[in-house]
Write a protein that holds these residues in place. Structure first.
Motif, short mmCIF file in Angstrom:
data_model
loop_
_atom_site.label_atom_id
_atom_site.label_comp_id
_atom_site.label_asym_id
_atom_site.label_seq_id
_atom_site.Cartn_x
_atom_site.Cartn_y
_atom_site.Cartn_z
N TYR A 223 1.12 -1.01 -0.09
CA TYR A 223 0.12 -0.07 0.11
C TYR A 223 0.68 1.58 0.18
CZ TYR A 223 -3.18 -3.94 1.56
OH TYR A 223 -3.61 -4.81 1.11
N THR A 224 2.45 1.45 -0.38
CA THR A 224 3.13 2.17 -0.55
C THR A 224 3.49 2.48 -2.06
OG1 THR A 224 3.91 1.23 1.49
CG2 THR A 224 5.76 2.98 -0.10
N THR A 225 2.42 4.10 -2.40
CA THR A 225 3.41 4.57 -3.60
C THR A 225 4.31 4.08 -4.13
OG1 THR A 225 4.05 7.12 -2.80
CG2 THR A 225 1.24 5.63 -3.49
N PRO A 226 4.88 4.48 -4.99
CA PRO A 226 6.18 3.94 -5.22
C PRO A 226 6.58 5.52 -5.72
CG PRO A 226 5.06 3.96 -7.71
CD PRO A 226 3.69 3.84 -6.36
N VAL A 227 8.51 5.35 -5.83
CA VAL A 227 8.83 6.92 -6.07
C VAL A 227 8.09 7.02 -7.41
CG1 VAL A 227 10.51 7.99 -7.43
CG2 VAL A 227 10.76 5.71 -5.34
N ALA A 228 7.53 8.84 -7.67
CA ALA A 228 6.73 9.14 -8.26
C ALA A 228 7.81 10.14 -9.00
CB ALA A 228 5.09 9.48 -8.00
N ARG A 229 7.70 10.70 -10.33
CA ARG A 229 7.90 11.42 -10.83
C ARG A 229 7.36 12.83 -11.54
NH1 ARG A 229 13.89 9.60 -11.19
NH2 ARG A 229 14.33 11.19 -13.20
N GLU A 230 7.39 13.74 -11.00
CA GLU A 230 6.21 14.90 -11.96
C GLU A 230 6.80 15.48 -12.79
OE1 GLU A 230 3.13 13.91 -10.30
OE2 GLU A 230 3.99 13.06 -9.35
N ARG A 466 0.17 4.77 2.56
CA ARG A 466 -1.52 5.85 1.96
C ARG A 466 -2.48 5.29 3.05
NH1 ARG A 466 -3.12 3.05 -3.62
NH2 ARG A 466 -5.19 4.19 -3.67
N PRO A 467 -2.79 5.71 3.40
CA PRO A 467 -3.94 5.78 4.46
C PRO A 467 -4.37 4.69 4.08
CG PRO A 467 -4.02 8.38 3.82
CD PRO A 467 -3.37 7.60 2.61
N LEU A 468 -4.57 4.07 5.47
CA LEU A 468 -5.82 3.02 5.77
C LEU A 468 -6.80 3.27 4.51
CD1 LEU A 468 -6.40 -0.22 6.03
CD2 LEU A 468 -6.82 0.54 8.16
N VAL A 471 -7.11 3.08 0.94
CA VAL A 471 -7.05 1.78 0.29
C VAL A 471 -8.06 0.60 1.54
CG1 VAL A 471 -4.42 2.40 -0.71
CG2 VAL A 471 -4.80 1.40 1.57
N LYS A 472 -8.75 1.29 1.41
CA LYS A 472 -9.58 -0.24 2.18
C LYS A 472 -9.75 -0.76 2.57
CE LYS A 472 -13.13 -0.60 6.53
NZ LYS A 472 -13.61 0.07 7.47
N ASP A 473 -11.04 -0.66 0.95
CA ASP A 473 -11.08 -2.21 -0.37
C ASP A 473 -10.11 -2.88 -1.25
OD1 ASP A 473 -13.59 -0.45 0.24
OD2 ASP A 473 -13.86 0.37 -1.74
N MET A 474 -8.73 -2.45 -0.88
CA MET A 474 -8.02 -3.36 -1.74
C MET A 474 -7.64 -3.93 -0.03
SD MET A 474 -4.43 -1.69 -3.15
CE MET A 474 -5.17 -0.46 -3.92
N VAL A 475 -7.07 -4.15 0.98
CA VAL A 475 -7.00 -4.17 1.88
C VAL A 475 -7.94 -5.18 2.38
CG1 VAL A 475 -6.41 -4.14 4.56
CG2 VAL A 475 -5.64 -2.70 3.13
N ILE A 476 -9.29 -4.52 2.42
CA ILE A 476 -10.01 -6.73 2.62
C ILE A 476 -10.01 -7.16 1.40
CG2 ILE A 476 -12.82 -6.75 2.53
CD1 ILE A 476 -13.12 -4.39 3.02
N THR A 477 -9.88 -7.08 0.26
CA THR A 477 -9.33 -8.17 -1.11
C THR A 477 -8.37 -8.75 -0.97
OG1 THR A 477 -10.87 -6.43 -2.64
CG2 THR A 477 -9.42 -8.12 -3.09
N ASP A 478 -7.32 -8.09 -0.29
CA ASP A 478 -6.24 -8.69 -0.19
C ASP A 478 -5.85 -9.42 1.76
OD1 ASP A 478 -4.61 -7.31 -2.06
OD2 ASP A 478 -3.33 -5.73 -0.93
N TRP A 479 -6.94 -9.18 2.33
CA TRP A 479 -7.18 -10.02 3.16
C TRP A 479 -7.79 -11.70 3.00
CZ3 TRP A 479 -10.96 -12.19 5.94
CH2 TRP A 479 -10.75 -12.68 7.16
N ILE A 480 -9.06 -11.21 2.51
CA ILE A 480 -9.62 -12.25 1.86
C ILE A 480 -9.03 -12.85 0.63
CG2 ILE A 480 -11.83 -13.06 0.47
CD1 ILE A 480 -13.16 -10.59 1.37
N ALA A 481 -8.02 -12.55 -0.09
CA ALA A 481 -7.26 -14.00 -0.65
C ALA A 481 -6.46 -14.70 0.35
CB ALA A 481 -6.27 -13.66 -1.14
N ALA A 482 -5.48 -13.72 1.39
CA ALA A 482 -4.59 -14.61 2.19
C ALA A 482 -5.47 -15.40 3.27
CB ALA A 482 -4.38 -13.53 3.33
N GLU A 483 -6.37 -15.20 3.59
CA GLU A 483 -7.31 -15.93 4.24
C GLU A 483 -7.37 -17.68 3.77
OE1 GLU A 483 -7.81 -16.49 7.84
OE2 GLU A 483 -5.70 -14.52 7.19
N THR A 484 -7.87 -17.30 2.18
CA THR A 484 -8.67 -18.02 1.62
C THR A 484 -7.41 -19.29 0.96
OG1 THR A 484 -10.60 -17.15 0.65
CG2 THR A 484 -9.85 -18.96 -0.60
N ALA A 485 -6.40 -18.53 1.00
CA ALA A 485 -5.24 -19.57 0.37
C ALA A 485 -4.47 -20.34 1.60
CB ALA A 485 -4.08 -18.28 -0.31
#
Length: 621
Positions: A223-230, A466-468, A471-485
């Protein structure tokens, strides 16, 4: 295992260099290579290594490698491949054996030398017999005298006698060969099932806030943004100016008429041609083909030819000799035809493919032609603006001014390693964006489609978590995938435990698939890559599992098919493997023997001469 087995690729290359020593006096006029009056690069004991031998072997090695790559190698590439080092090692190994042969009094007579000269292909004429002129020409090319050449041949024959004495009596290890064959050719039959979240006893519940917070904290990289070059950029591509291009109808028609090979391709045949000395020979070959006593491919081999020697490619009727054209192009089936007269004599032909005529009308081609011509014209239009844009930038114009004064468009991008949309799809832009500095002055750079751009790096933003909440929806999806695995892994291990206690894989109300005859190298797109190799570690009826992204595959071993050492095919393979093993052992023993000889006799080298030879040969590529 032997060093040969540990470093197979390098070993084969090293001993290939030893083979090139046979060409050490042929094919390379070295003249005064090395400079000065020096005649050798050094010696092992009392055996000198001539400049010619080293130079010719190095040159042959470089040329051989260039042929493999299909191009001339640069000095840096030759150095990286270690050619000089390997060639020097090879010639020193040969010299060590020569020195030992002389110490032991091993030699051959003039008759053996003469026989070798007569049997050397480079010294033979077209009829395969010894040709004095060919012999003298070969010596002249290699810049050696007949006496020097005969001495080299005599030493080579004596060296071969010593090599045979060192390696004689070696036998292949039948057990080792059988183990290698069994490892490669044993097969397994197995049943397998795939379970996913629908096969879980209970579905994965929604995560609590505490679980989400814990997962977010434990996986910050996700959930960390990569280096960004503006970046601010201005660009112009051919597609931006296509609406300014008009293509007259007569130009479209002319373009169509000029591309008859593209839009009006005549009927073609993919043809092989086998030419004979006379009509009787051609008829005899055709009779053998008709009787089934020989195939066309076998006939090619019998004539000492390769398939490429008879392959004419795809031909039109006009490409074929008059005597064969009708006979070949009246055929509607593949097969062998003739004999027909050809430009080279009576010939039998094989039709491998029939390619029908491809006729595209102007009306059908018009849209494609129009798009191509518009694109070409737009590219030329853009290209004509390049120098003006370059001059404006040089005069101090900003990117913003360029887009108000010219047809260039202004854009902004927060460029990261993941950016791939719009202008970031161009490799040229990506390279420039990654290398830009904040204080760089914009310059015009070209794009692969004929467009161009200029950019300005405004700032570099460091990676940021990035603040939780964002990215909350992304965290939920990732958590469910990890728990499913985790749950699938647990369920899979439970199934394997039940199989171990006596159940069959068919007892779990899941569709069972069967795979037979899988060896260790087998691959199946439906199965995880490690699953089949894992089965070779199991006892009969045991099971194993492997996870994919969102499923678990479980396989139960049902049958082991060992290699039958009594079959004819296996016997042939055993003989081949044993021969290779003997060759490997012989090569290793000779290598070790040569190294020991060099240590005992001592090695002296003239590095100045060696460097001079290296420089002249490598720079001459």
């Amino acid at each position: 295992m032997l060093s040969a087995m540990r470093s197979g690729k390098n070993r084969y290359f090293f001993y290939a260099l030893l083979g090139l020593l046979a060409l050490g006096l042929i094919g390379f006029g070295s003249g005064n290579i090395g400079g000065g009056s020096a005649r050798s690069i050094g010696k092992v004991g009392e055996q000198s290594v001539s400049i010619n031998t080293y130079a010719n072997t190095l040159n042959n090695a470089v040329q051989t490698m260039a042929q493999r790559f299909g191009r001339t190698l640069s000095p840096a590439e030759i150095e990286g491949l270690g050619l000089q080092r390997n060639v020097l090692s090879a010639v020193l190994s040969s010299a060590a054996l020569d020195n030992e042969a002389k110490r032991l009094g091993i030699s051959v007579g003039d008759t053996a030398v003469a026989t070798t000269i007569r049997q050397t292909p480079s010294y033979q004429g077209l009829d395969g017999s010894f040709d004095k002129e060919a012999y003298e020409f070969a010596l002249e090319r290699s810049n050696v005298s007949a006496g020097e050449n005969e001495t080299a041949i005599r030493e080579g024959l004596a060296r071969a006698m010593l090599e045979r004495a060192v390696t004689s009596g070696l036998t292949g290890a039948q057990t080792q060969a059988m183990n290698l064959i069994s490892f490669a050719n044993e097969t397994r039959d197995f049943d397998w099932i795939e379970i996913d979240e629908t096969n879980l006893v209970q579905p994965i519940p929604a995560p609590t806030d505490e679980q989400l917070n814990a997962f977010y904290t434990e996986n910050p990289d996700r959930y960390t943004t990569p280096v960004a070059r503006e970046i601010t950029y201005a660009w112009l591509s051919p597609t931006m100016v296509e609406d300014q291009v008009e293509i007259p109808a007569d130009e479209l028609r002319n373009a169509y008429d000029l591309q008859t090979e593209r839009y009006n391709r005549p009927e073609r045949r993919a043809i092989d041609r086998l030419v004979f000395a006379d009509n009787d020979a051609a008829i005899d070959a055709r009779n053998r083909l008709d009787s089934g006593s020989i195939t066309f491919d076998a006939l090619i081999t019998e004539r000492g030819l390769e398939p490429g020697d008879v392959d004419l490619g795809e031909l039109t009727k006009d490409d074929v000799s008059t005597g064969a054209a009708d006979g070949l192009f009246d055929q509607d089936e593949l097969g062998v035809f003739g004999p027909f007269d050809s430009d080279l004599g009576p010939a039998i032909y094989r039709i491998n493919a029939i390619l029908q005529a491809e006729i595209t009308s102007f009306e059908d081609a018009e849209e494609e032609l129009h798009a191509e011509m518009v694109g070409d014209s737009a590219a030329r239009l853009v290209s004509g603006l390049l120098s003006d844009i370059d001059e404006r930038l040089a005069a101090g114009a900003t990117l913003e001014e360029l887009t108000t004064e010219t047809q260039m468009e202004l854009g902004q991008i927060s460029f990261t390693s993941e950016s791939e949309d719009s202008i970031a799809a161009y490799d040229e832009f990506r390279d420039a964006a990654e290398q830009a500095n904040v204080d760089d002055f914009p310059e015009v750079l070209e794009l692969s489609d004929g467009g161009f751009f200029a950019l300005r790096l405004n700032e570099i933003k460091d990676p940021t978590l990035r603040p939780l909440a964002d990215v909350k929806d992304m965290v939920i999806t990732d958590w469910i995938a990890a728990e499913t695995a985790k749950a699938l892994q647990t369920r899979g291990e439970a199934i394997i435990a039940e199989i171990a206690s006596g159940k069959s894989i068919a007892d779990f109300d899941v569709v069972v698939e069967t795979k037979t005859g899988a060896n260790r190298g087998a691959r199946d797109e439906q199965l995880p890559i490690t699953l089949i190799s894992d089965l070779f570690e199991l006892d009969l009826n045991a099971a194993t599992l492997a996870a994919t992204d969102d499923t678990v595959v479980i396989a139960q071993l049902k049958n082991i098919t060992a290699v039958d050492g009594e079959t004819g095919e296996t016997a042939i393979l055993l003989d081949t493997v044993n021969t290779e093993l003997r060759s490997q052992v012989s090569a290793d023993i000779l290598d070790l023997f040569s190294q020991a000889l060099q240590q005992d006799a001592g090695v002296t080298l003239n590095q100045v001469v060696i460097n001079s030879v290296d420089s002249q040969i490598i720079s001459g590529q």
